[in-house]
Motif scaffolding. Structure first.
Motif, mmCIF file in Angstrom:
data_model
loop_
_atom_site.group_PDB
_atom_site.id
_atom_site.type_symbol
_atom_site.label_atom_id
_atom_site.label_comp_id
_atom_site.label_asym_id
_atom_site.label_seq_id
_atom_site.Cartn_x
_atom_site.Cartn_y
_atom_site.Cartn_z
ATOM 1 N N GLN A 176 25.555 19.549 53.828
ATOM 2 C CA GLN A 176 26.055 18.332 52.782
ATOM 3 C C GLN A 176 27.355 18.779 52.524
ATOM 4 N N LEU A 177 27.586 19.847 52.138
ATOM 5 C CA LEU A 177 29.140 20.216 51.779
ATOM 6 C C LEU A 177 29.968 20.089 52.841
ATOM 7 N N GLY A 190 30.641 16.376 53.362
ATOM 8 C CA GLY A 190 31.641 15.676 52.632
ATOM 9 C C GLY A 190 32.931 16.344 52.508
ATOM 10 N N VAL A 191 33.202 17.388 53.125
ATOM 11 C CA VAL A 191 34.436 17.877 53.194
ATOM 12 C C VAL A 191 35.076 17.139 54.326
ATOM 13 N N ALA A 192 34.226 16.852 55.578
ATOM 14 C CA ALA A 192 34.772 16.222 56.700
ATOM 15 C C ALA A 192 35.037 14.873 56.341
ATOM 16 N N ALA A 193 34.436 14.081 55.406
ATOM 17 C CA ALA A 193 34.728 12.799 55.201
ATOM 18 C C ALA A 193 35.797 12.894 54.219
ATOM 19 N N GLY A 194 36.171 13.848 53.331
ATOM 20 C CA GLY A 194 37.344 13.847 52.614
ATOM 21 C C GLY A 194 38.607 13.966 53.451
ATOM 22 N N ASP A 204 24.947 10.130 61.168
ATOM 23 C CA ASP A 204 23.393 10.132 60.994
ATOM 24 C C ASP A 204 22.953 10.066 59.422
ATOM 25 N N ASP A 205 23.409 11.051 58.842
ATOM 26 C CA ASP A 205 23.405 10.995 57.502
ATOM 27 C C ASP A 205 23.215 9.638 56.747
ATOM 28 N N LEU A 206 24.627 9.025 56.846
ATOM 29 C CA LEU A 206 24.984 7.899 56.295
ATOM 30 C C LEU A 206 23.891 6.649 57.220
#
Length: 186
Positions: free
Chosen positions: A16-17, A20-24, A66-68
Motif C-alpha cells: 500500500q505504501l 501510495g507513493v506511485a500515485a503521488g 487493481d486496488d482502486l
C-alpha cells in the motif's frame, strides 16, 4: 543490524505504501515520473523490495488500478445493498460512489490513475473492460437511456472534480445529485 532480521514483515502495508507513493509521483510528475527507482527511493524501500511486489512499472500501475477497482467494486456493492429499489440501483450506486458530495474516497489515487489511464493503452483497455462488464451485469435494471446518461454525467462530474475545473458550491452539488437520482427512476 540484528534488528533488521527480527523486524515484523508487513507485506500488505509495504504494498500500500508503494501504491501510495506511485500515485503521488504520478500526480506530481505525470505517469512518466513513475519510475521504479523513484518509487523505491520515495518509499524508503530497496529496489529489490519494490520488485518483490511489482516486477515492472506496468505491474505497479496495474496494481494501482487493481486496488482502486477493488475498492470501487466494494463501495458500489455496499451502496447497492443499501438501495431497496432494483431499477437503476447500479447507476445510483455508481453515482453515489463517483460523485460524492465533498469529494470521492481515494480521490488522490484516482487522480493519479486518471493521468495514467490517459497515457497507458493497456490500462484504458482494462478500464473499458470493467465498464463493459458492469453494463452487461446490470443490463436488466440499468440499461435505460436515462441511466446511461446519469453514468456519463457522473463521469463528467468526477473528472471535473479531479481536475478542479468546475468548482461547485455544496448546494448546487446536492441539486445535481438529486436530479441525477431522479433520472435513474424515470
Amino acid at each position: 543490524m540484528k534488528t533488521a532480521y527480527h523486524r515484523k514483515k508487513q507485506p500488505e502495508a509495504v504494498r500500500q505504501l508503494l501504491l501510495g507513493v506511485a500515485a503521488g509521483l504520478c500526480i506530481e510528475k505525470g505517469a512518466a515520473g513513475v519510475t521504479l527507482d523513484a518509487v523505491a527511493a520515495a518509499a524508503g524501500v530497496s529496489k529489490g523490495g519494490l520488485l518483490h511486489h511489482f516486477p515492472s512499472k506496468a505491474a505497479l500501475l496495474d496494481g494501482l488500478l487493481d486496488d482502486l477497482m477493488s475498492r470501487l467494486d466494494a463501495a458500489i456493492h455496499q451502496a447497492m445493498i443499501e438501495d431497496p429499489e432494483p431499477r437503476g440501483r447500479f447507476t445510483r450506486a455508481y453515482l453515489r460512489v463517483c460523485f460524492v458530495l465533498g469529494g470521492m474516497a481515494e480521490e488522490e489515487r484516482w487522480k493519479a490513475m486518471t493521468m495514467a489511464l490517459l497515457g497507458e493503452p493497456h490500462l484504458r483497455q482494462r478500464w473499458r473492460r470493467w465498464v463493459e462488464d458492469q453494463s452487461l451485469l446490470h443490463a436488466g435494471t440499468d440499461s435505460s437511456i436515462d441511466c446511461e446518461l446519469v453514468r456519463f454525467a457522473a463521469d463528467g462530474l468526477w473528472l471535473a472534480s479531479l481536475l478542479e475545473s468546475h468548482p461547485l458550491d455544496p448546494g448546487r452539488e446536492l441539486d445535481l445529485m438529486h436530479r441525477l437520482v431522479e433520472l435513474t427512476r424515470s
